[in-house]
Design a protein around this motif. Structure first.
Motif, short mmCIF file in Angstrom:
data_model
loop_
_atom_site.label_atom_id
_atom_site.label_comp_id
_atom_site.label_asym_id
_atom_site.label_seq_id
_atom_site.Cartn_x
_atom_site.Cartn_y
_atom_site.Cartn_z
N GLN A 1 0.86 -1.19 0.00
CA GLN A 1 0.00 0.00 0.00
C GLN A 1 0.89 1.24 0.00
N SER A 2 1.11 1.84 -1.17
CA SER A 2 1.96 3.02 -1.26
C SER A 2 1.78 3.69 -2.62
N THR A 3 1.77 5.00 -2.62
CA THR A 3 1.72 5.77 -3.87
C THR A 3 2.94 6.67 -4.02
N SER A 4 3.93 6.49 -3.13
CA SER A 4 5.11 7.36 -3.16
C SER A 4 6.25 6.79 -3.99
N ILE A 5 6.03 5.65 -4.64
CA ILE A 5 7.10 4.92 -5.34
C ILE A 5 7.61 5.73 -6.53
N ARG A 6 8.93 5.89 -6.60
CA ARG A 6 9.57 6.57 -7.72
C ARG A 6 10.29 5.60 -8.64
N ILE A 7 10.71 4.45 -8.09
CA ILE A 7 11.45 3.45 -8.86
C ILE A 7 10.71 2.13 -8.77
N LEU A 8 10.29 1.60 -9.90
CA LEU A 8 9.54 0.34 -9.93
C LEU A 8 10.27 -0.66 -10.80
N HIS A 9 10.52 -1.84 -10.24
CA HIS A 9 11.16 -2.93 -10.96
C HIS A 9 10.26 -4.15 -10.85
N VAL A 10 9.72 -4.61 -11.97
CA VAL A 10 8.85 -5.78 -11.97
C VAL A 10 9.49 -6.90 -12.78
N GLY A 11 9.51 -8.08 -12.20
CA GLY A 11 10.06 -9.26 -12.85
C GLY A 11 8.99 -10.29 -13.10
N GLY A 12 8.86 -10.73 -14.34
CA GLY A 12 7.78 -11.64 -14.70
C GLY A 12 7.94 -13.03 -14.13
N TRP A 13 6.85 -13.76 -14.19
CA TRP A 13 6.79 -15.14 -13.72
C TRP A 13 6.26 -16.00 -14.86
N GLU A 14 6.89 -17.16 -15.05
CA GLU A 14 6.57 -17.99 -16.21
C GLU A 14 5.14 -18.53 -16.20
N LYS A 15 4.45 -18.43 -15.08
CA LYS A 15 3.09 -18.95 -15.00
C LYS A 15 2.01 -17.90 -15.25
N SER A 16 2.41 -16.62 -15.31
CA SER A 16 1.39 -15.57 -15.33
C SER A 16 1.70 -14.50 -16.37
N PHE A 17 0.68 -13.70 -16.66
CA PHE A 17 0.86 -12.56 -17.56
C PHE A 17 0.01 -11.40 -17.06
#
Length: 511
Positions: free
Chosen positions: A252-268
């Motif tokens: 729960q946060s809206t202050s994020i300036r840097i976002l790093h997302v790494g995918g998972w082979e089971k989902s999209f």
């Protein structure tokens, strides 16, 4: 012998024995006292002798810095098998002498950075638990920077671990956790209502879940709604969610300036999910997408995905994208984008709209051909700094294509001018800095000739940054003097930080 004389002899011998035993007891007591005095003298002698050791002349503050640097070097160097030794370094060092112990115990900032691996059996491993508790308790009220690898599949180990660190959550500043396998429900329950008022950096990477299931077909991520830190993480600026954590454990946060997302082979990601996630972060400045699968609604060709407005995005990094780039970049509105980093584009084609604001391009393990480079030139026409590696052998020839001859080159250019002289014929005329790592010896001639020709055509590369290998192969090819004649050569043996200006080491970066 008469009975009376026998009784006299027995009494005499008994008295002698008692006297001797008394003398022995006195001697043993004196010996113990002597041993104690000897130990005390030796301790005082050793303590005084320590004053003659050069390191003892250092002030307490400087010696504390030495301990901190030694501890820091152990945290991020060496095999995982040495993890326990790294964790116990300060405890063992404090045993050396009284002064060292006093310095170590009185400095909370020596204890507030923790790096460890939680192995199977952590629940019953009292020495490791005590080492972790020593860091948590002796760090006092200082903030906590922690990184953990949970290499266990035992839920009791998970609970014991989280029960140990969560009482100190109000002091968490940076927390990075990798879990080889995890029960999402347990992790969510543990982190759901934890208070993290000082948390600035949170990285959670879950490789696999305890729930079995097929790898295909992919299914949409469950949700992007907040499910952890429900009391808010108002200071959170860097968030990394990877693997099974993505779509299940969003904070729960809206202050994020840097976002790093790494995918998972089971989902999209559905496009609606992806857009909702990014647009919920109004302060987003840096975005990293790692092996991410994003699917549009392709059943209705007239149903075009709504674009994503990212008004503050400055840095974009793409690594091994599962979804073709031409389905992502054209749908991102990034008026302030300055830097683009591309990693491991081995079989991917590159398609992007023209983004004139981009001035820095980093290419890592990108096997581009001349067609791809032409598209890069067209998409990012105002590049000023390029960073490349051993895969960039075609780029050196491409940067020589269509250069104006020396006679046709402009003689003057007004400062801060937006003149497009030679832009249509020469690639990246604004390019002034080139960083090269792992330069192959076979590319040296093309590389140096390119630098020379651009200088002669008055579209020079003013600074070339080379790592140790690059400097060595240029010298071995006897091209150093030629290169130095046409550009400034700078030694550069560091890694390109991402995002720029982060200011600290990020050990769990996926790239």
């Amino acid at each position: 012998m008469s009975s009376s004389s026998l009784d006299v002899d027995l009494a005499r011998h008994e008295a002698a024995i008692q006297q001797l035993e008394s003398v022995k007891s006195d001697l043993l007591r004196q010996l113990e006292e002597l041993d104690l005095k000897l130990l005390s003298e030796k301790a005082q002698y050793a303590q005084l002798r320590n004053h003659t050791v050069p390191i003892h002349t250092l002030p307490n503050e400087l010696l504390g810095l030495v301990f901190g640097m030694a501890h820091s070097s152990l945290r991020f160097v060496g095999p995982k098998s040495a993890d326990a030794q790294r964790l116990r370094f300060l405890v063992h060092t404090s045993w050396v002498c009284t002064r060292w112990r006093q310095i170590i115990l009185r400095e909370p900032l020596l204890w507030n950075t923790i790096a460890m691996t939680v192995h199977n059996g952590f629940e019953d491993n009292v020495p490791v638990q005590e080492s972790l508790l020593a860091h948590l308790e002796r760090s006092g009220d200082a903030f906590l920077d922690m990184e953990f690898l949970l290499a266990t599949d035992n839920s009791k180990d998970f609970l014991t671990f989280f029960d140990t660190i969560t009482p100190h959550s109000k002091r968490w500043r940076r927390l990075s956790i990798e879990m080889q396998i995890a029960d999402i429900a347990i992790v969510r329950k543990v982190l759901q209502n934890v208070e993290v008022p000082k948390l600035e950096h949170f990285s959670l990477n879950i490789w696999e879940t305890s729930e079995s299931g097929p790898l295909s077909p992919r299914t949409p991520y469950p949700t992007i709604a907040p499910q952890i830190f429900m009391k808010g993480a108002t200071d959170l600026s860097l968030l990394r969610l990877a693997g099974a954590a993505l779509g299940s454990l969003h904070p729960q946060s809206t202050s994020i300036r840097i976002l790093h997302v790494g995918g998972w082979e089971k989902s999209f990601f559905t496009w609606a999910q992806f857009r909702s996630l990014l647009e919920s972060l109004p302060h987003l400045e840096s975005l990293s997408l790692h092996e991410l699968c994003i699917r549009h609604n392709t059943r209705n060709p007239l149903d075009q995905p709504a674009p994503i407005d990212l008004p503050n995005l400055q840095h974009l990094r793409l690594h091994s994208p599962f979804t073709p780039i031409d389905r992502i970049l054209p749908l991102l509105s990034t008026p302030k984008l300055e830097q683009v980093s591309l990693h491991h584009f081995e079989t991917q084609t590159f398609e992007s709209p023209v983004i004139p604001s981009v001035t820095y391009l980093h290419l890592d393990s990108c096997s581009f051909d001349d067609v791809h480079y032409e598209k890069l030139f067209a998409s990012f026409p105002n590049i000023q700094h390029v960073s490349v590696d051993a895969y960039a052998y075609l780029l050196y020839n491409m940067l020589r294509h269509s250069l104006p001859s020396v006679h046709d080159a402009p003689t003057t250019t007004a400062p801060n001018s937006n003149s497009n002289i030679n832009t249509n014929r020469s690639p990246w005329t604004s390019l002034h800095t080139l960083t090269v790592s792992d330069l192959p010896s076979g590319d040296v001639n093309a590389f140096v000739d390119m630098v020379q020709e651009r200088k002669e055509a008055q579209v020079p590369i003013k600074t070339v940054r080379l790592d140790r290998r690059g400097r060595n192969v240029v010298r071995l090819k006897h091209k150093w003097d030629q290169l130095a004649e046409y550009t400034k050569v700078v030694s550069w043996d560091g890694a390109e930080p991402w995002p720029p200006g982060l200011g600290y080491e990020d050990p769990h970066d996926l790239v």
